[in-house]
Motif scaffolding. Structure first.
Motif, PDB file in Angstrom:
ATOM      1  N   GLU A 121      14.127  -4.344  -0.308  1.00 22.46           N
ATOM      2  CA  GLU A 121      13.239  -4.493  -0.929  1.00 22.46           C
ATOM      3  C   GLU A 121      12.323  -3.241  -1.078  1.00 22.46           C
ATOM      4  O   GLU A 121      11.331  -3.055  -1.782  1.00 22.46           O
ATOM      5  CB  GLU A 121      12.407  -5.629  -0.426  1.00 22.46           C
ATOM      6  N   HIS A 122      12.540  -2.159  -0.007  1.00 26.07           N
ATOM      7  CA  HIS A 122      11.701  -1.282   0.147  1.00 26.07           C
ATOM      8  C   HIS A 122      12.406   0.205  -0.426  1.00 26.07           C
ATOM      9  O   HIS A 122      11.868   1.271  -0.430  1.00 26.07           O
ATOM     10  CB  HIS A 122      11.511  -0.932   1.485  1.00 26.07           C
ATOM     11  N   TYR A 123      13.484  -0.039  -0.850  1.00 29.99           N
ATOM     12  CA  TYR A 123      14.328   1.289  -1.337  1.00 29.99           C
ATOM     13  C   TYR A 123      15.330   1.059  -2.707  1.00 29.99           C
ATOM     14  O   TYR A 123      15.784  -0.285  -2.507  1.00 29.99           O
ATOM     15  CB  TYR A 123      14.740   1.942  -0.260  1.00 29.99           C
ATOM     16  N   GLU A 124      15.676   1.929  -3.218  1.00 31.05           N
ATOM     17  CA  GLU A 124      16.466   1.804  -4.083  1.00 31.05           C
ATOM     18  C   GLU A 124      17.884   2.413  -4.009  1.00 31.05           C
ATOM     19  O   GLU A 124      17.957   3.325  -3.105  1.00 31.05           O
ATOM     20  CB  GLU A 124      16.287   2.265  -5.497  1.00 31.05           C
ATOM     21  N   LEU A 125      19.031   1.710  -4.050  1.00 23.40           N
ATOM     22  CA  LEU A 125      20.354   2.442  -3.724  1.00 23.40           C
ATOM     23  C   LEU A 125      21.126   2.952  -5.079  1.00 23.40           C
ATOM     24  O   LEU A 125      21.266   1.965  -6.105  1.00 23.40           O
ATOM     25  CB  LEU A 125      21.197   1.365  -2.881  1.00 23.40           C
ATOM     26  N   VAL A 126      21.678   3.873  -4.976  1.00 21.78           N
ATOM     27  CA  VAL A 126      22.245   4.536  -6.469  1.00 21.78           C
ATOM     28  C   VAL A 126      23.818   5.139  -5.888  1.00 21.78           C
ATOM     29  O   VAL A 126      23.993   5.745  -4.973  1.00 21.78           O
ATOM     30  CB  VAL A 126      21.583   5.666  -7.040  1.00 21.78           C
ATOM     31  N   PRO A 127      24.836   4.125  -6.513  1.00 12.53           N
ATOM     32  CA  PRO A 127      26.059   4.632  -6.199  1.00 12.53           C
ATOM     33  C   PRO A 127      26.431   6.132  -6.551  1.00 12.53           C
ATOM     34  O   PRO A 127      26.114   6.436  -7.563  1.00 12.53           O
ATOM     35  CB  PRO A 127      26.935   3.707  -6.687  1.00 12.53           C
ATOM     36  N   LEU A 128      27.151   7.031  -5.589  1.00 10.08           N
ATOM     37  CA  LEU A 128      27.550   8.088  -5.950  1.00 10.08           C
ATOM     38  C   LEU A 128      29.040   8.193  -6.178  1.00 10.08           C
ATOM     39  O   LEU A 128      29.540   8.986  -7.123  1.00 10.08           O
ATOM     40  CB  LEU A 128      27.000   9.132  -4.905  1.00 10.08           C
ATOM     41  N   THR A 129      29.580   7.768  -5.035  1.00 13.37           N
ATOM     42  CA  THR A 129      31.173   8.123  -5.231  1.00 13.37           C
ATOM     43  C   THR A 129      31.826   6.990  -4.299  1.00 13.37           C
ATOM     44  O   THR A 129      31.161   6.425  -3.412  1.00 13.37           O
ATOM     45  CB  THR A 129      31.677   9.480  -5.016  1.00 13.37           C
ATOM     46  N   ILE A 149       0.987  -1.117  -0.142  1.00 12.39           N
ATOM     47  CA  ILE A 149      -0.135  -0.010  -0.002  1.00 12.39           C
ATOM     48  C   ILE A 149       0.886   1.402  -0.040  1.00 12.39           C
ATOM     49  O   ILE A 149       0.700   2.331  -0.578  1.00 12.39           O
ATOM     50  CB  ILE A 149      -0.995  -0.267   1.011  1.00 12.39           C
ATOM     51  N   LEU A 150       1.896   1.306   0.839  1.00 11.92           N
ATOM     52  CA  LEU A 150       2.753   2.347   0.855  1.00 11.92           C
ATOM     53  C   LEU A 150       3.483   2.600  -0.390  1.00 11.92           C
ATOM     54  O   LEU A 150       3.833   3.784  -0.659  1.00 11.92           O
ATOM     55  CB  LEU A 150       3.697   2.325   2.034  1.00 11.92           C
ATOM     56  N   VAL A 151       4.074   1.664  -0.961  1.00 13.09           N
ATOM     57  CA  VAL A 151       4.627   1.609  -2.337  1.00 13.09           C
ATOM     58  C   VAL A 151       3.761   2.189  -3.343  1.00 13.09           C
ATOM     59  O   VAL A 151       4.050   3.473  -4.141  1.00 13.09           O
ATOM     60  CB  VAL A 151       5.163   0.557  -2.970  1.00 13.09           C
ATOM     61  N   ILE A 152       2.429   1.996  -3.435  1.00 12.66           N
ATOM     62  CA  ILE A 152       1.506   2.566  -4.205  1.00 12.66           C
ATOM     63  C   ILE A 152       1.267   3.984  -4.022  1.00 12.66           C
ATOM     64  O   ILE A 152       1.020   4.721  -4.816  1.00 12.66           O
ATOM     65  CB  ILE A 152       0.129   1.787  -4.345  1.00 12.66           C
ATOM     66  N   LEU A 153       1.127   4.255  -2.775  1.00 16.54           N
ATOM     67  CA  LEU A 153       1.018   5.498  -2.279  1.00 16.54           C
ATOM     68  C   LEU A 153       2.157   6.608  -2.839  1.00 16.54           C
ATOM     69  O   LEU A 153       1.852   7.683  -3.229  1.00 16.54           O
ATOM     70  CB  LEU A 153       0.820   5.904  -0.628  1.00 16.54           C
ATOM     71  N   ASP A 154       3.277   6.201  -2.622  1.00 14.52           N
ATOM     72  CA  ASP A 154       4.592   6.436  -3.174  1.00 14.52           C
ATOM     73  C   ASP A 154       4.373   7.012  -4.769  1.00 14.52           C
ATOM     74  O   ASP A 154       4.662   7.891  -5.172  1.00 14.52           O
ATOM     75  CB  ASP A 154       5.657   5.859  -2.882  1.00 14.52           C
TER      76      ASP A 154
END
Length: 306
Positions: A158-166, A71-76
């Motif tokens: 499973e609940h968030y994405e991680l993006v490498p920065l540096t 539900i919270l993912v859909i709200l996002d």
């Protein structure tokens, strides 16, 4: 079912006790207990069981929390779609970062976004990486800048994405007149006879440094448990201590100290985290794009100067 009560149950499942959940949600334990009890009345089924000082979910509670996550993912996703329909990038974006990355990376990002998007309000919180990820999962912030020392589990990812920065290279910080300050590089083992100053507010980094020392055959002799980097730098500058610090701390000049690179090089990854379902949110998008650009500038500086 009330969404606030559903989120309370979700955090109770994560925290494990009424007291810890109350502290995280800025409520009283009684309020948490009342919210869960009301949710059980609405669902007409037991959702938790008390085990000693803690609680565990019943099978029904576990199933309900799984639905809450969806539900919270859909709200996002809905929030992101509505934001995309606005004619300009505006509103509030809540960002959390730990101090060294906040100074080196987040501050210039916020400055540039203020110039480009005057109606976008970026609010920054000083949180350690694991705290940031917890706050992200609890919808208390929108973006977290963390390092890979936070030890995020696959379940949480499973609940968030991680993006490498540096990548951040660690350095030894020494008093300018210290005998080791003339070396071009040092190993951790070279520091076993020294007195150390460590930032005690950063538990994950302090634990990481302690483990580095123990793998080299010694426990660091700490003569200063510091509440922030300013005190660490002062203890080193005065000749009382040495330390191992983030390379990001060296982007600004420090008086009476010398930074020496570690050999072999020791690095930690800096990453940006956001909730799944919010990648297309305009504010998250512009923050991520600016973070990648600014991180590239920092990385070039470190390659050139270090």
């Amino acid at each position: 079912m009330d969404l606030i009560r559903l989120r309370t149950l979700r955090e109770l499942a994560r925290c494990g006790t009424m007291a810890a959940t109350a502290e995280f949600l800025h409520l009283t334990p009684s309020a948490v207990s009342q919210q869960v009890a009301q949710l059980e009345r609405e669902a007409d089924v037991a959702l938790i069981e008390r085990r000693g000082r803690g609680v565990v979910l019943t099978p029904a509670g576990t199933r309900l929390v799984a639905h809450v996550e969806r539900i919270l993912v859909i709200l996002d996703e809905a929030r992101s779609e509505l934001a995309q329909m606005r004619s300009e990038i505006a509103g509030e974006l809540r960002v959390a970062a730990f101090p060294s990355i906040a100074v080196a990376l987040v501050a210039p990002i916020v400055h540039n976004l203020r110039l480009a998007y005057p109606r976008l309000e970026v609010v920054v919180a000083d949180l350690e990486p694991q705290e940031s990820l917890s706050a992200l999962s609890a919808w208390q912030i929108d973006v977290a800048v963390v390092d890979d020392l936070a030890g995020a589990s696959k379940a949480r990812q499973e609940h968030y994405e991680l993006v490498p920065l540096t990548e951040d290279r660690l350095h030894v910080l020494l008093p300018t007149r210290h005998p080791l300050a003339s070396h071009s590089a040092l190993t951790i083992a070279d520091l076993q006879e020294e007195a150390w100053a460590l930032d005690s507010t950063n538990s994950s980094f302090g634990e990481f440094i302690g483990n580095l020392c123990r793998r080299s055959g010694f426990a660091p002799r700490i003569n200063a448990h510091c509440a922030g980097f300013e005190m660490v730098a002062a203890m080193v500058a005065s000749g009382n201590s040495i330390s191992v610090v983030s390379g990001l701390r060296l982007l600004r000049p420090l008086e009476n100290v010398t930074a020496v690179r570690l050999a072999p090089a020791i690095e930690r990854k800096i990453l940006l985290a956001y909730r799944k379902g919010e990648r297309k949110h305009p504010a998250v998008t512009v923050f991520l794009d600016e973070a990648i650009r600014t991180a590239g500038v920092l990385e070039g500086y470190q390659r050139g100067e270090r």
